[in-house]
Design an enzyme around this catalytic site. Structure first.
Site, mmCIF file in Angstrom:
data_model
loop_
_atom_site.group_PDB
_atom_site.id
_atom_site.type_symbol
_atom_site.label_atom_id
_atom_site.label_comp_id
_atom_site.label_asym_id
_atom_site.label_seq_id
_atom_site.Cartn_x
_atom_site.Cartn_y
_atom_site.Cartn_z
ATOM 1 N N TYR B 53 0.864 -1.209 0.035
ATOM 2 C CA TYR B 53 -0.224 0.120 0.138
ATOM 3 C C TYR B 53 1.234 1.011 0.057
ATOM 4 O O TYR B 53 2.203 1.604 0.654
ATOM 5 C CB TYR B 53 -1.133 -0.150 1.245
ATOM 6 C CG TYR B 53 -2.297 -0.734 1.401
ATOM 7 C CD1 TYR B 53 -2.746 -1.573 0.344
ATOM 8 C CD2 TYR B 53 -2.589 -1.846 2.353
ATOM 9 C CE1 TYR B 53 -3.930 -2.611 0.208
ATOM 10 C CE2 TYR B 53 -3.624 -2.223 1.783
ATOM 11 C CZ TYR B 53 -4.091 -2.802 0.711
ATOM 12 O OH TYR B 53 -5.443 -3.768 1.130
ATOM 13 N N LEU B 208 -18.549 0.769 -0.844
ATOM 14 C CA LEU B 208 -18.736 1.487 -0.964
ATOM 15 C C LEU B 208 -18.613 1.357 -2.937
ATOM 16 O O LEU B 208 -19.229 2.179 -3.843
ATOM 17 C CB LEU B 208 -18.408 3.307 -0.224
ATOM 18 C CG LEU B 208 -18.782 3.449 1.018
ATOM 19 C CD1 LEU B 208 -18.504 4.121 1.732
ATOM 20 C CD2 LEU B 208 -19.913 2.228 1.838
#
Lengths: 296, 296, 296
Positions: B53, B208
Site C-alpha cells: 500500500y 462502497l
C-alpha cells in the site's frame, strides 16, 4: 530425467510421449520402434494413447513396433483412454462409459498393444450420461484381473472429478488436461487447483497449443510470440517451444507435458526445456501476454 | 462495538480501518496517531494493511505513528498482506508466494510497524504460480517463531481456498473479498457461501464500491442510488453510505467492512451503520436494484 | 411404477405430479380428487407443491380435495416449499428463510393440506441472505415436532448446497432443479454431478422446457424438434413429449420428472415414457441437437 510419482509403485517420466498423430507419420514398425528407443534414451518412458487415436489405429501401430522387442514393455508405462465412440465406427459420435464398453475397450487395447496390462486407463472425456457405479464396477474388475494397474480421467472439471472419485475405492491418479501459455482455462477455472488439492499431477495435452502460437494471427498469439521470443533470448534457448514447455515444467503442479511429435529434434527440445531456468517474473510476463492485461 | 471471533484468542472489531490510501492523506505521524486513537474510541481496533500500500510506504507511516505511543500495540489487531510485487520495485508486476518472499516480506512488515508480531497475515491475491507447500512452510515457520499469529487469504475463489487450506495444519481465519451492493460477484459465484461453510467471517473491501455508486452514470449506479436514497429516508439515516454499510452488516456471513478513510466523519458513519435496522425487504430491494431485475 | 429411495423410510414415485398450475385448471374439489386418484392408479404417489403456487392457493385446493377422502393421505407423499415471499402479499418479491418464516409457512401449509405432516419440505430458492443457522434450527424443530419428515432444497448450486448441508445434522434428501433437453445448465455447471456425488436423486421441473420445444422458433428449439421427431419415430412413440421424458428417465442420476398437467392423457404419456428404450446414441443425438455442435 525427473520422474513423477503417481502412486506407491507408479512413476511417470516428467516428459510424456503422445501418439495421437502416430498414424499420420506413416512410419514403419521399425521406425516406430526406433522412436520408442529414442524416447527411452532421452528418459521418456511414459507413452500416452487412446483407443480412438488415428481412427482406432494408433494403439496397434505402437503394439506392432513393441512386438519387435518385447523386452521394452517392462521399461515403459502405457497410458490409454476409452469412453469416446467415433462416428466413423458408430454412425454418431458419442460417449460410452458403460461397464460393458470400458471392459471391451480395454480388452481391445490389450490386444492392440500386445500386452497383458495397461499402466493407467483414463476416461477420455467427462460423460454427461456417465453412470459412476458402472465405471467403478468396470475399474474394480479390471484392477482385480490385473489388466489395468491404475485409473485416471481426462478433461474433467472439479465437480466431475469429485463425483467419480466418490464412487471409487482407490484414488484416481491423474487428470489429463489442456494447458498452455495460450490456453489458460484449466488454470482459471480451478481445475489445476483441484489437482494440487488432490495431490495428483496432471498430464498436459497441447502444451504448445497445437501450434497456434507459432502461426495464428490473433492478437493473443502475436503478443505471446513477441514475449516468448524475448524470453527465449534472455534464457539463451534455441526455440520458443522450449520456453513454452518450461512455462509448464516450472509450475508447482508437477505438470507432465505430452509431446506429440514423431520428430526426434522436437522431442529433444522438450527434454532440453527441463533445464531452462525460467524465472517467476518471466512466468508472469508470459501469463500476462496471454491474458492481454496486467494481473490485478 | 460488536466483535467477531476468528479464532480461540482472536477477535476483530466489526468495522475495520483500512490504510491503503494512508499516504495520500499526507498526515503527520501525530495526525495518524490521532486517527488511530479516534478509531479506538469508536471501538475500531482492527487495522488492515498490505506491504504494497502506498507503494510500500503505508506500513511505515502507520508504524511511525504507533511508535509515538507504544502502549497502543496491545490494543489493536494488525492485518497485513504479502504476495504482490509491484512494477515500481520489481520492473514487472507479478505475484510471489515463495517461502523466501513471504518470510522476507513479514520481516520487513515487522520493521515497518515497529512491532514484533502481526496478528493476521493474508496472501494478497490467488497466485496461479503458487506452491502451496512453500506457503505452508512459510506460515508454519512464522507461526512457530511468533512473528505471525494467524493466517488468511484475500480475493481467493473456492477452489483456491480449498487447495491452500488442504496444505495447512491450521485453519485460515478469513478471506478478504470485495463485496458491495454494486459488486455482487462474490455473492453470485459462491465465495461467500464458502466463507459460511468454513465458518470464516470475510473482511470486505470496497464496501462502497470505491465511490462508484455516488458518481457513476451507468444504469446500475443510477438505479442503486435511487433505491438507496429512498431507503435512507425510510430508515432516517443521514447518508446512503450508511445504508451501503448496513447492507453488508446485516448479512449473516458476519462481513467486516473495511473503511478506508482518513476522515473522522466518514469513519463515524460506518460505525453508525451498525445500528441501522435495515430490514430483509430493504436488503432485497437494494439487491434487485443492483441486479437490474427481479429475483427468480 | 419404479420407486426412488430418498431415505431409509422415504420413497418417491419415479414420476411426480406437480401442482403449480392447479388453480388455472379451475377444477372442483371432486375433479381434483379424481385427478389424484388417477395419479395413484398410474403409480404416481408423490405430489409437488409450494406455498406460493397459484398465488398461495394451490395447497388449499389440493387439501380440500384430499379432505374428501382422508384415507388417501397415507398413500401419498406431499412435497412443499417455502422461502419466497410474493409481491402480491408482501409488496416486494423477496426471499425469507428466517426461522420464523419457515416455521410459520409450514404451519400454514399443514392447515392448507389438512394434514399433520409434510413429507419433504424444500427451500424454494437459494437465498443470498440466508442464515444457515436459522434454517438448521427451523428444520430441527420441525423434524422433532413431527411436522416435517425430511428436508431438501430447490435450484441450489453446488456451493449453496454444500454450505447449507454443513449446518444440518441430517442429509438433505433432494435438490429440485430445472433440467430438460432444452435446458442443460444444471448438467453443464456440475449441479447434477453434485446430486450424484451426494447420492441424492434430483426432482426435475420443466422437463418439457415449459413447452418451448413445441412452439419456439429459435434455432435450438427447431433443431431439437427435428431430432425428437426422428427419434420418436425410431422408437415408435406417439409424441415427442415421451422422448423428452425418456431423455431424463434413462439418465443415471435417477431424475424424477415433475409432470405439471391436469390432463390425464398428458400424465399418462409421462408414465408411458418409463418404458421407452431410449438408447445411449439417441440420448447424445438429442444432447447435441440442443448444444448445436458435436461433443468434443
Amino acid at each position: 530425467m525427473e520422474r513423477i510419482c503417481l502412486a506407491e509403485d507408479l512413476t511417470f517420466s516428467r516428459i510424456i510421449h503422445g501418439s495421437w498423430r502416430l498414424r499420420e507419420w506413416n512410419y514403419s514398425k521399425e521406425q516406430i520402434l526406433d522412436l520408442i528407443e529414442f524416447c527411452l534414451e532421452q528418459g521418456i518412458t511414459t507413452f500416452d494413447h487412446a483407443d480412438i487415436y488415428g481412427n482406432y489405429t494408433c494403439e496397434s501401430l505402437f503394439g506392432e513396433a513393441l512386438a519387435l522387442k518385447p523386452s521394452l514393455r517392462g521399461q515403459i508405462e502405457i497410458v490409454t483412454k476409452c469412453g469416446i465412440k467415433l462416428a466413423s465406427k458408430y454412425g454418431l459420435k458419442h460417449y460410452d462409459t458403460s461397464k460393458e464398453h470400458i471392459i471391451a475397450s480395454v480388452h481391445q487395447s490389450l490386444k492392440n498393444f500386445r500386452t497383458d496390462y495397461i499402466d493407467v486407463l483414463l476416461i477420455h472425456r467427462p460423460d454427461p450420461f456417465m453412470n459412476p457405479e458402472e465405471v467403478a464396477e468396470a475399474f474394480t474388475q479390471l484392477k482385480k484381473e490385473g489388466k489395468v494397474r491404475y485409473f485416471g480421467v481426462s478433461n474433467f472439471k472439479r465437480s466431475q472429478f469429485n463425483m467419480l472419485q466418490s464412487y471409487l475405492d482407490f484414488p484416481l491418479v491423474t487428470n489429463q488436461i489442456e494447458v498452455s501459455a495460450y490456453h489458460l482455462e484449466n488454470i482459471d477455472d480451478g481445475t489445476v487447483d483441484l489437482c494440487l488439492e488432490k495431490r495428483i499431477p496432471p498430464m498436459v495435452w497441447s502444451p504448445l497449443a497445437g501450434g497456434k502460437i507459432f502461426t495464428a494471427d490473433d492478437e493473443k498469439a502475436v503478443r505471446l510470440r513477441d514475449t516468448l521470443e524475448r524470453i527465449k533470448n534472455e534464457l539463451g534457448a534455441e526455440t520458443i517451444d522450449e520456453v513454452l514447455y518450461a512455462w509448464l515444467l516450472v509450475h508447482p503442479a508437477r505438470m507432465m507435458p505430452i509431446v506429440g511429435s514423431g520428430k526426434k529434434e522436437r522431442i529433444s527440445l522438450a527434454v532440453r526445456a527441463l533445464k531452462l531456468p525460467l524465472r517467476r517474473e518471466q512466468w508472469f510476463d508470459i501469463l500476462q501476454s496471454s491474458m492481454g492485461h496486467e494481473i490485478p
